[in-house]
Design a protein around this motif. Structure first.
Motif, PDB file in Angstrom:
ATOM      1  N   LEU A   1      15.243 -44.698  49.724  1.00 40.56           N
ATOM      2  CA  LEU A   1      16.379 -44.433  50.608  1.00 40.56           C
ATOM      3  C   LEU A   1      17.052 -43.105  50.263  1.00 40.56           C
ATOM      4  CD1 LEU A   1      18.000 -47.982  50.954  1.00 40.56           C
ATOM      5  CD2 LEU A   1      16.499 -46.774  52.556  1.00 40.56           C
ATOM      6  N   ARG A   2      17.020 -42.736  48.974  1.00 42.70           N
ATOM      7  CA  ARG A   2      17.530 -41.409  48.609  1.00 42.70           C
ATOM      8  C   ARG A   2      16.673 -40.330  49.245  1.00 42.70           C
ATOM      9  NH1 ARG A   2      19.003 -41.767  42.121  1.00 42.70           N
ATOM     10  NH2 ARG A   2      20.124 -43.759  42.186  1.00 42.70           N
TER      11      ARG A   2
ATOM     12  N   ILE B   1      11.773 -50.310  44.372  1.00 41.91           N
ATOM     13  CA  ILE B   1      11.664 -48.885  44.707  1.00 41.91           C
ATOM     14  C   ILE B   1      12.440 -48.517  45.974  1.00 41.91           C
ATOM     15  CG2 ILE B   1       9.398 -48.744  43.624  1.00 41.91           C
ATOM     16  CD1 ILE B   1       8.168 -48.666  46.420  1.00 41.91           C
ATOM     17  N   LEU B   2      12.973 -49.511  46.677  1.00 34.96           N
ATOM     18  CA  LEU B   2      13.680 -49.224  47.926  1.00 34.96           C
ATOM     19  C   LEU B   2      14.859 -48.261  47.742  1.00 34.96           C
ATOM     20  CD1 LEU B   2      13.961 -49.705  50.943  1.00 34.96           C
ATOM     21  CD2 LEU B   2      15.318 -51.753  50.431  1.00 34.96           C
ATOM     22  N   PRO B   3      15.694 -48.437  46.700  1.00 42.36           N
ATOM     23  CA  PRO B   3      16.833 -47.501  46.547  1.00 42.36           C
ATOM     24  C   PRO B   3      16.417 -46.045  46.433  1.00 42.36           C
ATOM     25  CG  PRO B   3      17.141 -49.439  45.157  1.00 42.36           C
ATOM     26  CD  PRO B   3      15.745 -49.516  45.692  1.00 42.36           C
ATOM     27  N   ILE B   4      15.350 -45.779  45.680  1.00 39.57           N
ATOM     28  CA  ILE B   4      14.941 -44.381  45.515  1.00 39.57           C
ATOM     29  C   ILE B   4      14.292 -43.841  46.792  1.00 39.57           C
ATOM     30  CG2 ILE B   4      12.675 -44.890  44.537  1.00 39.57           C
ATOM     31  CD1 ILE B   4      13.077 -42.516  42.698  1.00 39.57           C
TER      32      ILE B   4
ATOM     33  N   ILE C   1      16.413 -37.096  56.582  1.00 37.35           N
ATOM     34  CA  ILE C   1      17.303 -37.055  57.753  1.00 37.35           C
ATOM     35  C   ILE C   1      18.119 -35.772  57.762  1.00 37.35           C
ATOM     36  CG2 ILE C   1      19.293 -38.159  58.844  1.00 37.35           C
ATOM     37  CD1 ILE C   1      18.180 -40.844  57.906  1.00 37.35           C
ATOM     38  N   GLN C   2      18.620 -35.364  56.604  1.00 39.16           N
ATOM     39  CA  GLN C   2      19.398 -34.128  56.531  1.00 39.16           C
ATOM     40  C   GLN C   2      18.564 -32.924  56.943  1.00 39.16           C
ATOM     41  OE1 GLN C   2      20.683 -34.301  52.436  1.00 39.16           O
ATOM     42  NE2 GLN C   2      22.652 -35.235  52.951  1.00 39.16           N
TER      43      GLN C   2
ATOM     44  N   SER D   1       7.357 -37.423  49.448  1.00 40.23           N
ATOM     45  CA  SER D   1       7.085 -36.903  48.111  1.00 40.23           C
ATOM     46  C   SER D   1       7.582 -37.869  47.041  1.00 40.23           C
ATOM     47  CB  SER D   1       7.728 -35.529  47.931  1.00 40.23           C
ATOM     48  OG  SER D   1       9.136 -35.592  48.053  1.00 40.23           O
ATOM     49  N   VAL D   2       8.702 -38.548  47.303  1.00 43.65           N
ATOM     50  CA  VAL D   2       9.190 -39.561  46.370  1.00 43.65           C
ATOM     51  C   VAL D   2       8.183 -40.712  46.266  1.00 43.65           C
ATOM     52  CG1 VAL D   2      10.973 -41.306  45.997  1.00 43.65           C
ATOM     53  CG2 VAL D   2      11.631 -39.002  46.661  1.00 43.65           C
TER      54      VAL D   2
END
Length: 230
Positions: free
Chosen positions: A24-25, A19-22, A31-32, A181-182
């Protein structure tokens, strides 16, 4: 599966890696939103601070009222107003922009007080010297007062940067898929909340420590007498 990523919940470590990649999305969105919200807060906060410092009450009182309203009403109400009410007047913004704007508006009121404290900390002799040099009020504020006030307010502004970052999860109520939320969606679909929420907590801790370190470095690097202006 979410965003084409499959999860194996049989082992916590394997699950965390999957689940780390999602996450990080979601971190990128967090951050934005933090950067954009903080930028809006800095700009609007400086404008409010400048208006509140104007001797004329016709200018300063409306700025004070706006600042108090923004500071004394919940962020969630302001977010709902921007997202649901403004479209009735023909102004429709994407959810992400609406969320970042809400963060900026809320914290502009706080930063305006930070700016005010920094401006008042500038010795009165600097204002008198600027008048002796026949500088306009605008030039005095932009070239004399603000450069000397900034080093004094960096620690407080850093605190509000961290606060904005920790308030980004509120944007999930208007469908912004930030990191928390992810993690919640992952927990809903796998019935394993421990791993994603723990990872999000750890990531927030790392971000907070990095932000605090960066603020300390910047505070030490800036000259206490003020930023040189060409």
């Amino acid at each position: 599966m979410l965003f084409g990523i499959e999860w194996d919940t049989s082992d916590n470590l394997t699950f965390a890696i999957s689940i780390l990649p999602i996450l990080l999305r979601g971190l990128v969105v967090t951050i934005q939103a933090t950067i954009l919200g903080f930028f809006v807060a800095m700009v609007l906060g400086l404008i409010l601070a400048a208006l509140k410092a104007v001797p004329s009450r016709v200018v300063s009182w409306p700025a004070r009222i706006i600042s108090e309203f923004l500071r004394d009403t919940p962020l969630l109400i302001q977010l709902f107003f921007l997202y649901y009410v403004l479209p009735e007047f023909g102004l429709v913004l994407p959810a992400f922009m609406t969320g970042a704007l809400a963060l900026g508006l809320q914290y502009s009121a706080y930063l305006s007080e930070v700016y005010r404290a920094g401006i008042e900390a500038v010795p009165r002799g600097q204002h008198e010297a600027a008048r002796a040099l026949d500088l306009t009020g605008r030039d005095t504020f932009a070239r004399i007062v603000v450069p000397q006030a900034i080093p004094r307010i960096i620690p407080a502004m850093g605190n509000y940067l961290v606060s904005i970052m920790k308030d980004v999860p509120v944007l999930s109520v208007v469908t912004v898929l930030e990191m928390l939320s992810v993690a919640r969606i992952i927990g809903d679909r796998t019935f394993n909340y421990l791993v994603p929420l723990t990872m999000v907590g750890a990531i927030y801790l790392i971000l907070t420590l990095l932000a605090a370190y960066g603020v300390r470095r910047l505070d030490r690097a800036l000259p206490k007498t003020g930023i040189p202006m060409k």
